[in-house]
Design a protein around this motif. Sequence first.
Motif, PDB file in Angstrom:
ATOM      1  N   ARG A 135      47.336  36.850  27.481  1.00 54.79           N
ATOM      2  CA  ARG A 135      45.995  36.285  27.573  1.00 54.79           C
ATOM      3  C   ARG A 135      45.719  35.810  29.000  1.00 54.79           C
ATOM      4  NH1 ARG A 135      43.772  31.831  28.182  1.00 54.79           N
ATOM      5  NH2 ARG A 135      45.616  30.550  27.934  1.00 54.79           N
ATOM      6  N   ALA A 136      46.702  35.122  29.596  1.00 54.42           N
ATOM      7  CA  ALA A 136      46.544  34.629  30.964  1.00 54.42           C
ATOM      8  C   ALA A 136      46.401  35.801  31.943  1.00 54.42           C
ATOM      9  CB  ALA A 136      47.723  33.746  31.358  1.00 54.42           C
ATOM     10  N   ALA A 137      47.164  36.871  31.724  1.00 55.36           N
ATOM     11  CA  ALA A 137      47.084  38.043  32.605  1.00 55.36           C
ATOM     12  C   ALA A 137      45.703  38.690  32.495  1.00 55.36           C
ATOM     13  CB  ALA A 137      48.179  39.037  32.261  1.00 55.36           C
ATOM     14  N   LYS A 138      45.156  38.753  31.272  1.00 53.79           N
ATOM     15  CA  LYS A 138      43.812  39.322  31.089  1.00 53.79           C
ATOM     16  C   LYS A 138      42.772  38.457  31.789  1.00 53.79           C
ATOM     17  CE  LYS A 138      44.558  41.828  26.773  1.00 53.79           C
ATOM     18  NZ  LYS A 138      44.284  41.879  25.324  1.00 53.79           N
ATOM     19  N   ASP A 185      43.305  36.512  34.354  1.00 58.44           N
ATOM     20  CA  ASP A 185      43.496  36.711  35.797  1.00 58.44           C
ATOM     21  C   ASP A 185      42.875  38.036  36.241  1.00 58.44           C
ATOM     22  OD1 ASP A 185      44.838  34.321  35.907  1.00 58.44           O
ATOM     23  OD2 ASP A 185      46.850  35.210  36.097  1.00 58.44           O
ATOM     24  N   ALA A 186      42.995  39.078  35.412  1.00 59.96           N
ATOM     25  CA  ALA A 186      42.425  40.388  35.744  1.00 59.96           C
ATOM     26  C   ALA A 186      40.900  40.307  35.791  1.00 59.96           C
ATOM     27  CB  ALA A 186      42.887  41.438  34.738  1.00 59.96           C
ATOM     28  N   ASP A 195      36.030  40.215  38.881  1.00 63.47           N
ATOM     29  CA  ASP A 195      34.774  39.561  39.265  1.00 63.47           C
ATOM     30  C   ASP A 195      34.757  39.239  40.755  1.00 63.47           C
ATOM     31  OD1 ASP A 195      34.004  39.785  36.639  1.00 63.47           O
ATOM     32  OD2 ASP A 195      34.292  37.649  36.153  1.00 63.47           O
ATOM     33  N   ALA A 196      35.881  38.807  41.300  1.00 63.49           N
ATOM     34  CA  ALA A 196      35.966  38.504  42.732  1.00 63.49           C
ATOM     35  C   ALA A 196      35.771  39.786  43.554  1.00 63.49           C
ATOM     36  CB  ALA A 196      37.293  37.839  43.070  1.00 63.49           C
ATOM     37  N   ALA A 197      36.379  40.875  43.094  1.00 58.43           N
ATOM     38  CA  ALA A 197      36.240  42.150  43.801  1.00 58.43           C
ATOM     39  C   ALA A 197      34.796  42.635  43.743  1.00 58.43           C
ATOM     40  CB  ALA A 197      37.185  43.192  43.204  1.00 58.43           C
ATOM     41  N   LEU A 198      34.163  42.524  42.567  1.00 59.41           N
ATOM     42  CA  LEU A 198      32.763  42.933  42.434  1.00 59.41           C
ATOM     43  C   LEU A 198      31.865  42.077  43.318  1.00 59.41           C
ATOM     44  CD1 LEU A 198      32.524  43.632  38.586  1.00 59.41           C
ATOM     45  CD2 LEU A 198      32.502  45.317  40.460  1.00 59.41           C
ATOM     46  N   ALA A 199      32.147  40.785  43.385  1.00 60.03           N
ATOM     47  CA  ALA A 199      31.359  39.896  44.246  1.00 60.03           C
ATOM     48  C   ALA A 199      31.537  40.288  45.707  1.00 60.03           C
ATOM     49  CB  ALA A 199      31.761  38.445  44.015  1.00 60.03           C
ATOM     50  N   ARG A 200      32.743  40.620  46.099  1.00 57.74           N
ATOM     51  CA  ARG A 200      33.026  41.033  47.481  1.00 57.74           C
ATOM     52  C   ARG A 200      32.299  42.333  47.795  1.00 57.74           C
ATOM     53  NH1 ARG A 200      33.578  40.109  52.546  1.00 57.74           N
ATOM     54  NH2 ARG A 200      35.178  41.281  53.601  1.00 57.74           N
TER      55      ARG A 200
END
Length: 165
Positions: free
Chosen positions: A134-137, A139-140, A145-150
Amino acid sequence: PSWKTWEKGIVPSFALEIVSKDWERDYIEAPERYAAIGVSELVVFDPAPGRHPDGVVWQVFRRVRGRPLRRVEVSQSDRVRSKSLGCFLRAVGDGDELRLRLGAGLRGEELFPTGEEAERAAKEAERVAKEAERAAKEDAVVARDAALARVADLEAKLRRRQSRR
């Protein structure tokens, strides 16, 4: 339970005798009976050695160099080593909570888990694995979202540069 060697045709290499109220039978006759059927190692455990004279917690009998069973160890300790089993037998707890357990390690300090303990450990491992998944999902998703924002930020910068020309 009893082992019927005449039915199985197999002699056990190890036997454990737990001393009853008829301690003389368990102290004297049991080793003779096990020797007669050919057991290689007998451990006699007395959960209440103080209830009779000469009481002892553990007695270990072994066949040495093909000879009959001989008492090779007497101990008041909470554990003895079984050569046949390749581990320790340990007395854990007191009174009605007294249990015999198998121990590993140099001195038998690591208890083999009971079925119940193994089941609990398996459930806990499953819970931890699900939590990690769950934590890995999560984090993914955060990384995506961070990559899409970038990407969106870079696209906006690119559009601004192109519009200035």
